[in-house]
Scaffold this motif. Structure first.
Motif, short mmCIF file in Angstrom:
data_model
loop_
_atom_site.label_atom_id
_atom_site.label_comp_id
_atom_site.label_asym_id
_atom_site.label_seq_id
_atom_site.Cartn_x
_atom_site.Cartn_y
_atom_site.Cartn_z
N GLN A 129 -2.74 71.42 -22.90
CA GLN A 129 -3.33 70.63 -23.83
C GLN A 129 -4.78 70.25 -23.12
N MET A 130 -5.74 70.12 -24.20
CA MET A 130 -6.93 69.82 -23.90
C MET A 130 -7.12 68.22 -23.95
N ASP A 131 -8.01 67.63 -23.07
CA ASP A 131 -8.44 66.50 -22.89
C ASP A 131 -10.05 65.91 -23.35
N TRP A 132 -10.11 66.13 -24.79
CA TRP A 132 -11.57 65.91 -25.11
C TRP A 132 -12.17 64.61 -24.76
N THR A 133 -11.73 63.48 -24.56
CA THR A 133 -12.41 62.38 -24.05
C THR A 133 -12.81 62.55 -22.72
N ALA A 134 -11.77 63.22 -21.74
CA ALA A 134 -12.35 63.32 -20.11
C ALA A 134 -13.16 64.37 -19.97
N THR A 135 -13.41 65.51 -20.97
CA THR A 135 -14.28 66.45 -21.02
C THR A 135 -15.54 65.93 -21.14
N VAL A 136 -15.85 65.15 -22.08
CA VAL A 136 -17.20 64.62 -22.45
C VAL A 136 -17.48 63.43 -21.34
N GLN A 137 -16.69 62.77 -20.95
CA GLN A 137 -16.79 61.90 -19.69
C GLN A 137 -17.33 62.51 -18.50
N ASP A 176 -23.99 61.69 -28.75
CA ASP A 176 -23.32 60.49 -28.26
C ASP A 176 -21.85 61.14 -28.06
N GLU A 177 -20.99 60.36 -27.21
CA GLU A 177 -19.91 60.87 -26.91
C GLU A 177 -18.72 61.02 -28.04
N THR A 178 -19.03 60.02 -29.17
CA THR A 178 -18.07 60.32 -30.30
C THR A 178 -18.58 61.70 -30.92
N ALA A 179 -19.65 61.91 -31.14
CA ALA A 179 -20.10 63.24 -31.83
C ALA A 179 -19.85 64.31 -30.96
N ALA A 180 -19.92 64.33 -29.66
CA ALA A 180 -19.58 65.33 -28.81
C ALA A 180 -18.20 65.77 -28.85
N GLU A 181 -17.39 64.69 -28.64
CA GLU A 181 -15.93 64.99 -29.06
C GLU A 181 -15.65 65.66 -30.09
N THR A 182 -16.23 65.15 -31.37
CA THR A 182 -16.00 65.71 -32.65
C THR A 182 -16.37 67.34 -32.63
N GLU A 183 -17.80 67.37 -31.91
CA GLU A 183 -18.14 68.97 -31.99
C GLU A 183 -17.03 69.67 -31.10
N LEU A 184 -16.68 69.37 -30.21
CA LEU A 184 -15.80 70.29 -29.37
C LEU A 184 -14.38 70.49 -30.01
N ARG A 185 -13.98 69.28 -30.80
CA ARG A 185 -12.68 69.65 -31.57
C ARG A 185 -12.91 70.60 -32.56
N GLU A 186 -14.03 70.46 -33.30
CA GLU A 186 -14.27 71.48 -34.35
C GLU A 186 -14.63 72.92 -33.94
N LYS A 187 -15.30 72.82 -32.94
CA LYS A 187 -15.78 74.24 -32.38
C LYS A 187 -14.60 74.91 -31.58
N LEU A 188 -13.83 74.22 -30.77
CA LEU A 188 -13.03 74.99 -29.82
C LEU A 188 -11.52 74.49 -30.27
N GLY A 189 -11.13 73.68 -31.04
CA GLY A 189 -9.84 73.19 -31.39
C GLY A 189 -9.27 74.15 -31.94
N PRO A 190 -9.54 74.87 -33.20
CA PRO A 190 -8.92 75.81 -33.96
C PRO A 190 -8.45 77.19 -32.99
N GLY A 191 -9.28 77.35 -31.91
CA GLY A 191 -8.70 78.84 -31.21
C GLY A 191 -8.25 78.21 -29.98
N LEU A 192 -7.53 77.03 -29.84
CA LEU A 192 -6.72 76.75 -28.73
C LEU A 192 -5.19 77.20 -29.02
N ASN A 193 -4.77 77.35 -30.20
CA ASN A 193 -3.61 77.77 -30.53
C ASN A 193 -3.59 79.25 -30.38
N GLN A 194 -4.56 80.00 -30.03
CA GLN A 194 -4.33 81.53 -29.88
C GLN A 194 -3.92 81.82 -28.35
#
Length: 690
Positions: free
Chosen positions: A206-214, A167-185
């Motif tokens: 900056q990443m827009d997680w909500t718009a990405t899932v939508q 679902d959209e909430t879980a998808a956002e969470t998944e993206l934040r956990e998997k991609l978020g840490p590497g975005l500061n590199q």
């Protein structure tokens, strides 16, 4: 034992073996079970559908019911199973042949089904199966719709992360956990074989997680699309936000690491060994297109491929190799002999390599030529005994008066003619020699020319003083370079052009300068004092002012409205210069005289002009401003001085014609600021009242 008959052969059973029809003669006599199982039961010729036994053993209602039979008798009523029993299908009663049946298992009264009947029955069976399949798929489709409602479409992948089925909430969470840490590199950028990195935060990414899932959309309604999603993936680009201008600036900062200057192919030498250098096309990043790519792919695990524009070259690898084989290798294969007068010189392979030059020929290859100064420098010293250098005439001061030192002619080699066929000789494997051609070389400045210059007396002179020791070093060095300079009638003299760069290698030191309205230090400081002295000497000699610039503020040791400054860039390029033109009929010679406290410049020639100067009143006074230099910064305190405007008028009289002309120079001086080092002094306390 009675003979068995195979109903597949088509033969009719013997009438002698047929039993009496029970309907006509009464009930049949029971037979033993052995006899019933080894003989074919008698069947009436007019056996019809009413009397044909069914599989259950019961007669049709209309027929007379026989007495109950034993299991053995019932077994005897079933015809022998045909040899092709494999064709039997459950539910197809006609597959069991009846007693007395026609070929194919049907009685004479009931003909076999036609091909149309068989086809119709097959279609019915296929329709039933298809309907069952469609029904099952429909149920599966409806169930899948209900089960996946509100989920991201299956197979959706964002920057390598699978979020399909969430679902959209879980998808956002998944993206934040998997991609978020590497975005500061740092984000790696790649153009061909070149790479660079940019800081995403500094680039404003900056990443827009909500718009990405939508952006992934919702579950598709098309059943075929849903089935296809089970076996495929759908890439969705991450949605980023960023300031395009800020990102473009970040890309421009790393442009030098990504761009590549186009380089034509050539041939270089390692000692005397020629080496082919392949051409390299240039590349220049397209900042605007690169911005789009970075915004789309900066979160990916791989480097962002940055768009670029290719800069072509005219040479090819094949053309370079051809020049290597046909020109470079033969050229250094052996030395070249230069035959002189009574002595020979050798142009060695290493010297040939140092003098050989290559450039594109416009057709993919290279053309060569010999750098004559380099080749001459290698062989001329070997022929020094056969050469007599010439000497130009000189005008020097002896006993306080100009004296002409005569010129002498020389004998030298015309190297242009001597090396005219050198390119051809370098291609030969043998007979590698050229002849040195000797010529008479007259002096460039002859004795007669020196005498005709008319340099015999001082026509302009000026002195200044009051400089510090370091400035005095630079002033003396400039005076040494300028002393003895000759300016022919109509020629223009340039101070910067005559001295060239004035840096440490040329003998100059660090001294005081004026920078941004306040005192500073730099190599070559103090030259403005020599420039002012030279300008005034040319001023009173009647020379034409071509270029000069006054200081930004007035310096008291110089005459107001009649002084000059000079300036060069760090690489020696002229920015502010002193130039004047010799408008006299005679030549002009510049002489200098330096002491630790003064500098004097004299111009010698034949006196032609009487010059006078009149300096006007100082007008439009402007008061200085105060400036505070922060603690720790270089600072020279100054009391400052007011600014003003002034006019200087030069009157020039030609003594040979009596013609008089005037020139007025208007100069504006800025006020020299009052410089405080550190905090400004505290204001005096106010006087008590009364």
């Amino acid at each position: 034992m009675p003979e068995n008959h195979d109903h597949r052969s088509g033969a009719e059973p013997s009438t002698e073996r047929m039993r009496t029809d029970p309907e006509r003669s009464g009930a049949a006599q029971p037979e033993t079970s052995v006899e019933q199982t080894t003989r074919i039961p008698p069947v009436r010729a007019d056996f019809d559908e009413r009397t044909r036994p069914n599989l259950s053993g019961a007669a049709k209602p209309e027929a007379q019911q026989p007495a109950p039979e034993s299991d053995a008798e019932r077994t005897a009523q079933i015809a022998a199973v045909p040899g092709d029993f494999s064709t039997f299908r459950i539910g197809e009663t006609q597959a069991i042949p009846q007693v007395g049946a026609q070929p194919g298992g049907w009685t004479a009264a009931t003909p076999p089904p036609s091909d149309a009947d068989k086809k119709r029955r097959s279609l019915i069976r296929a329709g039933i199966v298809a309907g069952a399949v469609v029904g099952a798929l429909a149920l599966l489709y409806i169930g899948d719709l209900v089960f996946t409602s509100g989920q991201v479409p299956r197979g959706t992948v964002v920057a390598g992360v699978d979020i399909g089925g969430l679902d959209e909430t879980a998808a956002e969470t998944e993206l934040r956990e998997k991609l978020g840490p590497g975005l500061n590199q740092p984000v790696e950028l790649r153009v061909g074989d070149r790479t660079a990195t940019i800081n995403p935060e500094q680039a404003g990414l900056q990443m827009d997680w909500t718009a990405t899932v939508q952006q992934a959309g919702s579950q598709p309604l098309n059943p075929f699309t849903r089935i296809g999603s089970l076996f495929s993936t759908h890439e969705v680009a991450p949605v980023s936000h960023g300031d395009r201008e800020q990102l473009v600036q970040a890309l421009e900062q790393v442009r030098p690491q990504l761009d590549r200057t186009a380089a034509e192919g050539t041939i270089r030498f390692e000692g005397a060994k020629p080496v082919a250098v392949d051409p390299v096309t240039g590349q220049s990043i397209d900042a605007q297109r690169a911005t789009d790519e970075v915004l789309t792919h900066w979160a990916d695990d791989v480097a962002v491929q940055v768009p670029f524009t290719e800069q072509p070259v005219s040479t090819t690898s094949e053309g370079v190799q051809r020049a290597l084989r046909e020109v470079a290798q033969p050229a250094v294969s052996a030395p070249v002999t230069v035959r002189g007068q009574g002595k020979d010189a050798t142009l060695a392979p290493a010297a040939i390599a140092a003098a050989l030059r290559f450039e594109p020929d416009g057709a993919g290859g290279l053309k060569s030529h010999v750098d004559l100064p380099a080749a001459i420098g290698s062989v001329e010293p070997q022929l020094a005994d056969t050469i007599k250098p010439g000497k130009d005439a000189e005008i020097v001061l002896e006993g306080g008066a100009p004296v002409v030192r005569p010129s002498t002619d020389g004998i030298g080699v015309d190297w242009n003619k001597s090396f005219e066929r050198l390119d051809e000789v370098l291609r030969r494997p043998q007979d590698r020699a050229v002849q040195a051609i000797y010529v008479h070389q007259p002096a460039k400045f002859t004795t007669d020319q020196a005498n005709q210059m008319g340099i015999r007396e001082v026509v302009g002179e000026f002195s200044t003083g009051g400089f510090e020791a370091a400035s005095g070093v630079n002033i003396r060095r400039t005076a040494e370079q300028v002393n003895g300079a000759i300016i022919k009638p109509g020629e223009v003299f340039s101070l910067n052009g005559h001295t060239g760069p004035r840096g440490i290698p040329q003998g100059y030191v660090e001294s005081g300068i004026i920078e941004n309205g306040r005192p500073g230090r730099a190599v070559g400081g103090g030259i403005s004092q020599f420039a002012t002295t030279l300008y005034n000497a040319s001023y009173f000699a009647g020379m034409q002012n071509v270029e000069h610039k006054a200081h930004s503020y007035y310096i008291s040791r110089y005459p107001a409205g009649r002084e000059a400054t000079v300036f060069q860039s760090p690489n020696g390029a002229s920015i502010i210069d002193v130039k004047f033109k010799n408008v006299a009929k005679s030549g002009i010679m510049i002489t200098t005289r330096w002491t630790p406290s003064s500098i004097t410049v004299q111009l010698w020639g034949t006196k032609q002009f009487d010059v006078s100067s009149q300096t006007g009143e100082r007008t439009n006074p402007t008061q200085p401003q105060e400036k505070v230099v922060p603690p720790g910064e270089p600072c020279s305190p100054s009391k400052g001085s007011p600014g003003f405007s002034v006019n200087d008028t030069r009157t020039i009289k030609d003594v040979t014609t009596g013609q008089v002309r005037t020139e007025t120079q208007h100069t504006v001086y800025n006020p020299q600021p009052i410089i405080h080092c550190g905090a400004p002094p505290a204001a005096p306390p106010a006087a008590p009242p009364g």
